[in-house]
Every structure is written in C-alpha cells, then in structure tokens.
Design an enzyme around this catalytic site. Structure first.
Site, mmCIF file in Angstrom:
data_model
loop_
_atom_site.group_PDB
_atom_site.id
_atom_site.type_symbol
_atom_site.label_atom_id
_atom_site.label_comp_id
_atom_site.label_asym_id
_atom_site.label_seq_id
_atom_site.Cartn_x
_atom_site.Cartn_y
_atom_site.Cartn_z
ATOM 1 N N LYS A 142 36.080 41.974 45.847
ATOM 2 C CA LYS A 142 34.842 42.221 45.090
ATOM 3 C C LYS A 142 34.523 41.050 44.169
ATOM 4 C CE LYS A 142 34.906 44.671 41.221
ATOM 5 N NZ LYS A 142 34.150 44.170 40.052
ATOM 6 N N ASN A 143 35.526 40.548 43.472
ATOM 7 C CA ASN A 143 35.293 39.497 42.492
ATOM 8 C C ASN A 143 35.001 38.141 43.126
ATOM 9 O OD1 ASN A 143 35.590 41.309 40.394
ATOM 10 N ND2 ASN A 143 37.757 40.867 40.086
ATOM 11 N N CYS A 154 30.505 46.588 27.453
ATOM 12 C CA CYS A 154 31.490 47.027 28.444
ATOM 13 C C CYS A 154 32.561 47.857 27.748
ATOM 14 C CB CYS A 154 32.122 45.821 29.132
ATOM 15 S SG CYS A 154 33.322 46.258 30.399
ATOM 16 N N ARG A 157 32.567 41.154 26.168
ATOM 17 C CA ARG A 157 32.682 40.017 27.078
ATOM 18 C C ARG A 157 31.431 39.144 26.920
ATOM 19 N NH1 ARG A 157 34.887 42.235 32.831
ATOM 20 N NH2 ARG A 157 33.432 43.941 32.559
ATOM 21 N N ASP A 165 43.538 43.025 35.257
ATOM 22 C CA ASP A 165 43.022 44.055 36.155
ATOM 23 C C ASP A 165 44.125 44.897 36.793
ATOM 24 O OD1 ASP A 165 40.399 43.511 35.681
ATOM 25 O OD2 ASP A 165 40.007 42.476 37.566
ATOM 26 N N ARG A 206 33.150 51.365 42.323
ATOM 27 C CA ARG A 206 32.666 50.013 42.036
ATOM 28 C C ARG A 206 33.582 48.954 42.634
ATOM 29 N NH1 ARG A 206 33.347 48.728 36.742
ATOM 30 N NH2 ARG A 206 32.433 46.747 37.356
#
Length: 421
Positions: free
Chosen positions: A22-23, A115, A120, A306, A398
């Site tokens: 995803k990133n 967030c 951030r 993460d 997500r």
C-alpha cells in the site's frame, strides 16, 4: 459499519500470499500525474486507500482502469485542484502535491487533516518544494502553490522524529522535472521510497542513491509511460508472521519481501519463533513458548512503527515483561486500552509500554481506532478465549487486502458481519 467476530484458539497453518505494498502503491499512483502517457502498474492491492487515490486521480482528469490487481492510468489532461471532500479520507493524498506542481506549474490541494496516531505535519514537504522554487502558502485550509520554474538545489528533509517518507516522495517527484540537479540529504530510506524511485526511473527519471539518505536527481524535460510491478507489503507480511507466532501455527508467507523485513524477523526469532527462508517466501512457526522482548521503533532499517501495535498484541501472551518504546509517533498507543479490555496487563507512560504477559486473553467487544491498531486487535482475538468482536473494521480495510478471507483460509475462525456501532 462492519465488524469481525473472532473465536480464538486455532493455530494457523497453510499458505498466505502477500499483496502489493500500500505504501508503495499510493505515491506511485500519484507519480503517474507526471506524464501524459499511459502507465500500467501491477500488483496494486484492492484497498479502500487505493480506491480513494484512484478517485482523486479521476477527479484530476486521469483515465483509470483497475482490474485484477492491475491499474492502467493515463493522465493526458490534468487539473491542479484537489478539494477537501476528496483528500480528507486519506493522509497520503498529500503526495499529489509534488507531481501537480511539476506537471501543471501550480496546485491547490486541501490539507488532509489530523490523524489519530499523532500529528504528522507537512512542513518539510513545503520547505523542500519551496527550495525547488515553488511559491507556497496556506489559504483557507488549502496548500496553494505556484511552481514557476523549478530548479535543482540541495534540500535537507530530516525532522524531529526522523526523515519524512511522504515528504521525500513529494520532493523527489517534483525534482525529476526541475532544471539541474537536486540533492536530497536526510532522505527516507524506506523500501517504499526506493520503489517509487525505481518507478520514476522506469518513466525516464535519473535518480541515484536509492535506499540511502542521499538522493541525487538530475532533472529531465519530460517523463514517459511505463509498465511496473510494485513490491510486496512488508507490514502485511510482518502481521501474518506475528499471527503464526502467536497462535503456535505454521504459515508459509508467499512473496514476503524478506530483504525488507530484517528487524521484524530478528525480533520474532528472539521471541521464540522459527523463521525459514524458502523459495518465493518465508515460513514462520513456533513450537516452544513465546518469550518477552524489547523493541524501540525507528526509521528504516530499524524496527517499523507500523509493526509496533502487532508486537504489543503478541507481548500480551508472551512469558515475562516486554518493553515497547515508540519513537516515531509517541502517541501511537490507542490500541492499549482496547487490549486491556481483553485482559491484557499493560502499564503505559508517555511513549513507553510495559506489557506483562498472561497465559490467555479473554474475548470481549473492542473498537478499532486506526489501521495498525485494528490489526493488533484481530491478532489478540485469534488467541483469546471465547469470542472477540472487533468493531469499525473499515480501518483495517485501508491497508489489508481481504484479511478475514486470508486468515480463514489458514484456519482462523473469523467472520465479517454488519455492525450497528
């Protein structure tokens, strides 16, 4: 709203295929704005964040086709304004800013907002783009930029909590079409940043120093279309590796990016898991007890923030007391209160958690607060007695492609149902 109903106690055994990152996918999709030619991108995971990004690109004028993990995208005519209603759902939407400035000479992108895991800010994004020559100001919640002629320069992108990943992405994308040479010092070294750099090179960019803290970008007049395959997701692979260790299972993680998982795999070994590198992936199993551990999150190649929540979940059932220090997002402990609802014994002080392992968690209703917190609650549910209900699983959608189906396929008792909460 949907929720997961999990009945814990089953060891996970079998094979799980790891999806695309995803990133990596999000900034790579944004980078297609840099060329009017078609780009074909493979291994794009089917996630809500990906769908949001594709909607943003369509609004900006892109022609998009997404089928069976492949995106065909052509940004022949591009608009330069992305309003709040589009970008508010996803923090990573800010990575369209650099490409729009480079392609259109201007951009108006609404600030994505706050967030739950902590502040951030995008100040380093703005500083870097300003040094390239963009005139940027914040007007009524929008980042308004006029690019003019972008010119290469030396830019430093390391902040208080380390290098900025999306900031590096933004500046690198804009610098590809700046006049002259740009040197980014303090660049993020994450594999996803390196993957974006490789994609840009496939489009005709000239970038060296990939995977290091110094990126050198020689500007080119134009970029062209290309075909590219995204790397697999090291965080998804790490999450399933923890699931195997927690449940005393035996999982083969197909296409797991071993070369990007060093710190996570080493820590799993310390905890008592067995890691075998096999052709096309890794096998994770456990036969002995889970042992307590210590982790300190850090920028890559350090232990990833993460994966912090998932290791918190594992610590709750490990023998002894584990210590977890969060140095990237000090407030990223929203999952702690929910783990306590399952019986976990945790002491939290500022950016540090002490977790005293117990023999077994006890199922209860819990609420997901963010992407990785939701993964931690699912992991906890896999080893808890009785039934655990994880509410608001849209968070997990997500970043994890069909996580319930993947877990079910290897023996987990997990069901997705409608929830009124």
């Amino acid at each position: 709203m949907e929720k997961f109903i999990i009945k814990g106690g089953n060891p996970l055994e079998g094979k799980i295929t790891i999806s695309g990152s995803k990133n990596s996918a999000l900034p790579i999709l944004a980078a297609t704005l840099l060329t009017p030619e078609e780009c074909v991108i493979h291994r794009v995971p089917n996630l809500s964040d990906i769908r949001y990004m594709l909607e943003i690109l369509k609004f900006l004028g892109a022609q998009v086709d997404y089928e069976n993990g492949t995106v065909r995208i052509k940004c022949k005519n591009v608009h330069s304004t992305a309003p709040y209603d589009l970008v508010r759902k996803m923090r990573a939407s800010i990575c369209i800013l650099g490409p729009l400035i480079a392609r259109c000479g201007q951009a108006r992108v609404s600030l994505p907002g706050g967030c739950v895991i902590g502040d951030r800010p995008i100040d380093l994004h703005i500083t870097g783009l300003q040094k390239l020559g963009a005139d940027i100001e914040i007007i009524k919640g929008d980042v308004v930029a006029h690019g003019g002629i972008l010119r290469g320069t030396s830019i430093h992108l390391k902040g208080k909590y380390g290098s900025t990943v999306l900031g590096t992405d933004n500046v690198m994308m804009a610098a590809c079409q700046a006049e002259g040479t740009t040197i980014i010092e303090g660049a993020a070294c994450e594999p996803e940043v390196e993957d974006l750099a490789h994609f840009l090179c496939s489009m005709g960019a000239k970038i060296s120093g990939m995977g290091t803290q110094q990126l050198i970008i020689e500007g080119v007049k134009e970029l062209h279309g290309c075909e590219y395959t995204i790397i697999t997701d090291r965080i998804e692979a790490g999450t399933f590796a923890v699931a195997a260790a927690m449940t005393k299972g035996n999982l083969f993680l197909e296409h797991a990016p071993v070369e990007h998982m060093g710190s996570v795999l080493e820590k799993l070994k310390d905890c008592g898991a067995s890691i075998e590198i096999e052709n096309q992936g890794i096998r994770v199993s456990r036969s002995g007890p889970l042992r307590a551990f210590e982790i300190v999150t850090a920028a890559y190649p350090g232990f990833p923030t993460d994966m912090q929540a998932q290791f918190c979940a594992m610590a709750t059932v490990a023998e002894g007391t584990s210590k977890i220090v969060e140095n990237i997002f000090p407030n990223r402990f929203m999952h702690i209160s929910e783990l306590k609802r399952l019986g976990a014994m945790i002491e939290l002080s500022q950016n540090q958690a002490l977790i005293h392992g117990i023999e077994r968690l006890s199922g209860a209703p819990v609420m997901a607060s963010d992407l990785r917190a939701s993964a931690a609650l699912v992991l906890a549910g896999l080893v808890a007695e009785n039934t655990t209900e994880v509410h608001r699983v849209y968070h997990i959608d997500r970043g994890y492609e069909k996580i319930d189906e993947k877990l079910s396929s290897v023996g987990a008792n997990i069901t997705r149902v409608y929830s009124k909460i």
